[in-house]
Scaffold this active site. Sequence first.
Site, mmCIF file in Angstrom:
data_model
loop_
_atom_site.group_PDB
_atom_site.id
_atom_site.type_symbol
_atom_site.label_atom_id
_atom_site.label_comp_id
_atom_site.label_asym_id
_atom_site.label_seq_id
_atom_site.Cartn_x
_atom_site.Cartn_y
_atom_site.Cartn_z
ATOM 1 N N SER A 140 7.764 -0.660 -2.971
ATOM 2 C CA SER A 140 6.359 -0.301 -2.853
ATOM 3 C C SER A 140 6.178 1.185 -2.542
ATOM 4 O O SER A 140 7.021 1.810 -1.897
ATOM 5 C CB SER A 140 5.707 -1.127 -1.746
ATOM 6 N N TYR A 145 0.794 3.317 -6.477
ATOM 7 C CA TYR A 145 -0.650 3.118 -6.430
ATOM 8 C C TYR A 145 -1.349 4.358 -6.982
ATOM 9 O O TYR A 145 -0.977 5.485 -6.650
ATOM 10 C CB TYR A 145 -1.133 2.884 -4.990
ATOM 11 N N THR A 200 0.186 0.227 -10.281
ATOM 12 C CA THR A 200 -0.739 -0.841 -9.918
ATOM 13 C C THR A 200 -2.179 -0.384 -10.104
ATOM 14 O O THR A 200 -2.584 0.633 -9.551
ATOM 15 C CB THR A 200 -0.515 -1.264 -8.454
ATOM 16 N N LYS A 249 0.644 -2.812 -13.810
ATOM 17 C CA LYS A 249 0.572 -4.005 -12.961
ATOM 18 C C LYS A 249 -0.878 -4.258 -12.543
ATOM 19 O O LYS A 249 -1.603 -3.327 -12.216
ATOM 20 C CB LYS A 249 1.447 -3.812 -11.725
ATOM 21 N N HIS A 261 -2.707 -9.415 -7.613
ATOM 22 C CA HIS A 261 -2.340 -8.898 -6.295
ATOM 23 C C HIS A 261 -2.101 -10.037 -5.305
ATOM 24 O O HIS A 261 -2.391 -9.915 -4.113
ATOM 25 C CB HIS A 261 -3.418 -7.952 -5.761
#
Length: 352
Positions: free
Chosen positions: A123, A146, A172, A226, A250
């Site tokens: 992540s 992100y 994402t 994603k 998510h």
Amino acid sequence: MTHPSTDINADYEINDLSQVTNLFDFEVLAKKKMSKGAFAYVSTGAGDEITHQNNHRAYDHITLNPRVLNDAKKLDTKVTLFGDELAYPILVDPFAFQKTMHPDGELATVKGAGEAKTACVISSFTTTSLEDIQQVATTPIWFQLYIQDDLEFAKKVLKQAEAAGCKAVCITLDSVAAAVRNEEDKVGFELSKDLNMPYKIGRPAPVSWQEVEMLIAYTSLPVLIKGIVNAEDAQRALDIGASGIIVSNHGGRKLDTAPPTIEALQRVAERVDHRVPVLIDGGIRRGTDVLKALALGADAVLLGKPIAQALGAAGSEGVAKALKILQHEFEMAMTLTGYNTINSIDHSVIWK
């Protein structure tokens, strides 16, 4: 999600790893081992948790179509993604703040994934640097990014991922705003000020497809998009150069009442039409779930919550056991439905 056996045997308890027999058991053990805040962060969803719960329940409503005497004695479960061969089509999803779940954090997760011979996605909100992670990694490492308002910083992080030897990047797109997390609020989940965050990127923010295209062009790594549940978005992702699609909501942690990912998968897979790999996460808890996802068009699956719970319950040993349980269940599901290779799994696995 409650373990199926708890309604039948209310006295059934799980106190250590030796008693764990399936992925639901890890949730029971993690609740005992983790802090209330960390457990709520890992195990709950947004709003009324409808999407969170339906992610798995949707698999329960898909019926398998077993065939017999199809010579499924010798199984080939291997899958190749972006040049790397994995023993099973089962990967570890990115999940944040892992040292809140276990002191070893990402190092334990990566070690467990390595023992299970599968790839691990790290992540953006990792509590361990990519360089330290690669020191213990024995299987491919991907990085999740992100999107946020500082695109120059995002570009910098992409270059760090490249330099650290990551094999792919997952961008994402379904986290551009905060979510209603009532269960986290009730227990007062907060991050420790002492928590190490090597890549402190800003808050997720809405961006354009053009900006995502720029990031894809900026890196030499294959980029998966994603957070896709809509076939039109999958097409847009392909149009801007995505190397893969991850069907994801998510984990039911963002927009409640969004569709279960397994229900979105077939539409997305049909639109992608094998041009790039399609992966899926959300609600996968059984080997039969993996089989159903592959039958409906996925090339591989990713697991987040159950791996986070396994980490919190028993560190790297827990992560490895969770993955091996699912791998074994998947092998049994293949054998009992009469399919001996990944490539042979198609819609005929599903009872019409």
